[in-house]
Design a protein around this motif. Structure first.
Motif, PDB file in Angstrom:
ATOM      1  N   ALA A  83     -14.950  47.030  40.648  1.00  0.00           N
ATOM      2  CA  ALA A  83     -14.746  47.145  39.381  1.00  0.00           C
ATOM      3  C   ALA A  83     -16.233  47.374  38.951  1.00  0.00           C
ATOM      4  CB  ALA A  83     -14.286  45.780  38.632  1.00  0.00           C
ATOM      5  N   ASP A  84     -17.290  46.967  39.397  1.00  0.00           N
ATOM      6  CA  ASP A  84     -18.734  47.322  38.658  1.00  0.00           C
ATOM      7  C   ASP A  84     -19.004  48.842  38.989  1.00  0.00           C
ATOM      8  OD1 ASP A  84     -18.989  46.987  41.494  1.00  0.00           O
ATOM      9  OD2 ASP A  84     -20.966  46.073  41.365  1.00  0.00           O
ATOM     10  N   HIS A  85     -18.492  49.364  40.002  1.00  0.00           N
ATOM     11  CA  HIS A  85     -18.600  50.688  40.238  1.00  0.00           C
ATOM     12  C   HIS A  85     -17.890  51.415  39.073  1.00  0.00           C
ATOM     13  CE1 HIS A  85     -18.693  54.735  41.919  1.00  0.00           C
ATOM     14  NE2 HIS A  85     -17.439  54.872  41.712  1.00  0.00           N
TER      15      HIS A  85
ATOM     16  N   GLU B 129     -17.053  50.433  36.407  1.00  0.00           N
ATOM     17  CA  GLU B 129     -17.454  50.181  34.924  1.00  0.00           C
ATOM     18  C   GLU B 129     -18.853  51.054  34.730  1.00  0.00           C
ATOM     19  OE1 GLU B 129     -17.185  45.965  34.572  1.00  0.00           O
ATOM     20  OE2 GLU B 129     -18.925  46.035  32.872  1.00  0.00           O
ATOM     21  N   ARG B 130     -19.663  51.113  35.764  1.00  0.00           N
ATOM     22  CA  ARG B 130     -20.704  52.069  35.581  1.00  0.00           C
ATOM     23  C   ARG B 130     -20.439  53.534  35.377  1.00  0.00           C
ATOM     24  NH1 ARG B 130     -22.970  49.543  39.731  1.00  0.00           N
ATOM     25  NH2 ARG B 130     -22.235  51.234  41.315  1.00  0.00           N
TER      26      ARG B 130
END
Ligand code: ZN
Length: 555
Positions: A32-34, A36-37
């Motif tokens: 998810a953080d990828h 999101e970025r």
């Protein structure tokens, strides 16, 4: 190539598999953080228009057009990947807003901002999308056409998909393959045609509805050139960029827009001055060109909805259609400029860039008005300067002579003449004097947005050239803190000299001169690179939020 493969391996390694018991299409997702970025690179913007200026009939027409456009969404999703509609449904059912939002921009499980790397599952994207059988090669396609000459037209048509039937290949018309989507679109277009009071629009919509069922887009492409009311809409299969295997197949797309009369009139005023502007060019009279054909029409609009190919990935600032050469020969092509997208990119991307790279004295001088006027004049300026030229008695053209350097020189010319011509119209009293104060700082700031497209892109290369030229001529300067600014006393002359340089390369069809010029000026200097380093975390583009979409589809 090596680094690319390496990056994919890392991404796959980080993939989070879906729970083993799950059924459905989603087998794994990028972290998810990828995602999101990646999504963070696109600043959300609300794109609307005050519809109260439209009468009730036209407002209702617009709503029908939004619904018709969503059929292009569905058809385009299937063009990208056959399982796409099922994947969209599964994402909606599972209700993960981050992935839903990202998917809405990417139109499939591949990241369009990152070389089409997968962010759902690990399947690489097929170069031929869903236009061809996934196991078909270019060579097989060509060999088939060679062996079956009567299939050539249907196989190379913009409006067929290729399917494998037993041991052979066959072409299936769009009207058949996308029947569900196109019948629904045709139905809605007919309803919109009945509703509108604008006869030019009625003709286009009725013709386009028929084209969806017959695959013959010629007549309605012609009618599209004649639109004259307040609604400007384009709907159908157009660009072939999604077909990176062979470049034949057109992607379904739609832009639904409302015409900005005031800005369109201003553009017309600029075009009406073409001969006067040509006379003013800083080259000997024998290189001036007063014999260009009638230029193609341009319009300024606000975008209120886009769909399909027109909404996937990076948002376009303008489109130039149709692509059918028969229409271009008969009527030219129409350039439609999306003012509210330009405004959004100005607010979300240019303004933060300017606050980091420009010297204090210039930051507040950057305005949307100057930015927008320069874009309009850039477009008008493509119609100025040498086009067809004669070299030692031989008739030729600038683009033939300048070959691979042509795009860069031509874009650079349009930018520089854009400035020269606006200054000319200000001096002549045709544009307000107040524009001059913001013009050059906005020009300088704008180039830092363009350079971010990357070295080798003609727009980016052209911006690097202009910055370096103006630094050398003293038109731009760098302060003690490393920020860049305009020197008001020298910039006008620097622009004029650069215009002369570029126009002479074009007038003489001087390929060697163009190469030498590029060699001398198209290098990122350390002081410019240092400024670009300050921009790394800023958004690269915008993603649209359409109030009309919410109202029509969810309301
Ligand atoms: Zn251009």
């Amino acid at each position: 190539m090596r680094t690319q493969r390496h990056a994919v391996m890392i991404l796959l390694f980080l993939f989070i598999p879906a729970c083993a018991a799950s059924t459905g299409l989603i087998r794994g997702k990028a972290p998810a953080d990828h995602v999101e970025r990646q999504l963070g690179k696109l600043a959300p913007v609300t794109l609307g228009h005050d519809l109260s200026m439209l009468n009730a009939k036209e407002a209702e027409t617009l709503r029908l057009l939004v619904r018709a456009a969503t059929c292009m969404d569905d058809a385009f999703l299937r063009q990208v990947w056959e399982e796409n509609l099922a994947l969209r449904e599964e994402l909606a059912r599972k209700g993960d807003p981050l992935f839903i939002d990202f998917y809405k921009v990417m139109y499939g499980p591949w990241d369009r901002l990152d070389e089409d790397k997968p962010y759902i599952n690990e399947l690489p994207k097929f170069a031929g999308a869903n236009y061809y059988p996934i196991d078909m090669t270019k060579e097989e396609f060509r060999a088939w056409v060679e062996a079956h000459p009567h299939d050539k037209e249907a196989f190379e048509s913009n409006f067929t998909v290729i399917r494998r039937e037993g041991g052979s290949l066959e072409a299936v018309p769009y009207s058949e393959y996308f029947r569900d989507q196109l019948e629904m679109a045709a139905d809605l277009l007919r309803k919109a045609a009945e509703k509108t009071g604008d006869s030019s629009l009625r003709k286009y919509l009725a013709g386009r509805a028929e084209a969806f069922l017959t695959d013959d887009y010629f007549r309605s492409d012609m009618d599209w050139m004649d639109l004259s009311g307040d609604i400007e809409v384009v709907i159908g299969p157009y660009e072939v960029y999604e077909d990176t295997l062979l470049g034949y197949k057109a992607a379904f797309s739609s832009f639904v827009c409302v015409v900005d009369r005031k800005e369109s009139d201003k553009l017309k005023m600029m075009e009406d001055c073409l001969n006067e502007l040509e006379s003013n060019l800083p080259v000997p009279d024998r290189h001036k060109n007063f014999e260009r054909g009638a230029s193609s029409p341009m319009k300024v609009v606000d975008l209120v909805f886009s769909a399909g190919d027109g909404r996937a990935g990076i948002m376009t600032l303008a489109f130039n259609l149709p692509n059918d050469e028969r229409v271009r020969e008969a009527k030219g092509s129409k350039k439609v400029m999306l003012k509210n997208i330009m405004n959004a990119k100005f607010d979300k991307i240019l303004t933060p860039i300017v606050s980091r790279v420009l010297s204090e004295k210039d930051r507040d001088r950057v305005t949307f008005d100057a930015y927008f006027n320069h874009i309009l004049m850039h477009e008008v300026s493509h119609g100025l300067g040498p086009g067809n030229i004669t070299l030692d008695g031989r008739k030729t053209s600038v683009n033939v002579e300048l070959k691979d350097h042509y795009s860069m020189i031509e874009e650079c010319k349009a930018d520089v003449l854009g400035m020269l011509n606006l200054q000319y119209l200000i001096d002549r009293g045709a544009m307000p004097q107040s524009l001059e104060d913001s013009l050059y700082a906005t020009y300088l700031g704008g180039m830092f947005r363009t350079i971010r497209f990357g070295i080798g892109d003609p727009y980016s290369d052209s911006a690097i050239i202009q910055i370096n030229w103006c630094l050398d001529k003293g038109g731009f300067g760098v302060d003690e803190e490393g920020r860049i600014h305009v020197n008001d006393s020298k910039i006008k002359e620097a622009v004029k000299e650069l215009a002369h340089e570029l126009l002479m390369i074009q007038a003489l069809g001087d390929y060697t001169g163009a190469a030498a010029f590029k060699e001398a000026y198209c290098r990122l200097r350390p002081e410019v690179r240092a400024l670009l380093d300050l921009l790394k975390d800023l958004p690269v583009d915008v993603r649209p939020v359409y109030p009309l979409e919410k109202e029509v589809l969810e309301g």
